[in-house]
Design a protein around this motif. Structure first.
Motif, short mmCIF file in Angstrom:
data_model
loop_
_atom_site.label_atom_id
_atom_site.label_comp_id
_atom_site.label_asym_id
_atom_site.label_seq_id
_atom_site.Cartn_x
_atom_site.Cartn_y
_atom_site.Cartn_z
N SER A 97 -29.39 32.26 -15.82
CA SER A 97 -30.08 32.99 -14.76
C SER A 97 -29.08 33.61 -13.79
N GLU A 98 -29.63 34.30 -12.82
CA GLU A 98 -28.83 34.74 -11.69
C GLU A 98 -28.48 33.50 -10.87
N THR A 99 -27.62 33.65 -9.88
CA THR A 99 -27.30 32.51 -9.01
C THR A 99 -28.23 32.49 -7.81
N TYR A 100 -28.49 31.29 -7.34
CA TYR A 100 -29.37 31.07 -6.20
C TYR A 100 -28.61 30.27 -5.14
N PRO A 101 -28.72 30.66 -3.87
CA PRO A 101 -28.02 29.93 -2.81
C PRO A 101 -28.57 28.52 -2.59
N ALA A 102 -29.86 28.33 -2.87
CA ALA A 102 -30.48 27.02 -2.67
C ALA A 102 -30.83 26.39 -4.02
N LYS A 103 -30.53 25.11 -4.17
CA LYS A 103 -30.79 24.40 -5.42
C LYS A 103 -32.27 24.40 -5.77
N VAL A 104 -33.12 24.32 -4.78
CA VAL A 104 -34.56 24.29 -5.01
C VAL A 104 -35.03 25.55 -5.74
N ASN A 105 -34.39 26.68 -5.46
CA ASN A 105 -34.75 27.92 -6.15
C ASN A 105 -34.37 27.86 -7.62
N ALA A 106 -33.23 27.26 -7.93
CA ALA A 106 -32.83 27.09 -9.33
C ALA A 106 -33.77 26.13 -10.05
N ILE A 107 -34.21 25.10 -9.35
CA ILE A 107 -35.17 24.15 -9.94
C ILE A 107 -36.48 24.85 -10.25
N ASN A 108 -36.96 25.68 -9.34
CA ASN A 108 -38.20 26.43 -9.58
C ASN A 108 -38.05 27.37 -10.77
N CYS A 109 -36.90 28.01 -10.90
CA CYS A 109 -36.63 28.89 -12.03
C CYS A 109 -36.66 28.09 -13.33
N ALA A 110 -36.02 26.93 -13.34
CA ALA A 110 -35.99 26.08 -14.54
C ALA A 110 -37.39 25.63 -14.92
N ARG A 111 -38.23 25.31 -13.95
CA ARG A 111 -39.60 24.90 -14.24
C ARG A 111 -40.39 26.02 -14.90
#
Length: 54
Positions: free
Chosen positions: A28-42
């Motif tokens: 994916s693209e990079t996200y400044p907040a880990k929670v955004n990456a978690i939402n993307c993974a879900r």
């Protein structure tokens, strides 16, 4: 298929999609907040596995 949450060298987070044979399918693209990456993974994983490597 597995989604891995990873930390980039710039300190941001991204998701790597890995096939069952270990090959990287996408990231994916990079996200400044880990929670955004978690939402993307879900969203990507659906009911699949999510691993936190960050």
């Amino acid at each position: 298929m597995t989604c891995q949450i990873r930390k980039a060298t710039n300190g941001q987070f991204f998701v790597r999609v890995v096939a069952s044979n270990g090959l990287t399918l996408a990231h994916s693209e990079t996200y400044p907040a880990k929670v955004n990456a978690i939402n993307c993974a879900r969203l990507i994983a659906g009911g699949g596995t999510i691993e936190d490597w960050a």
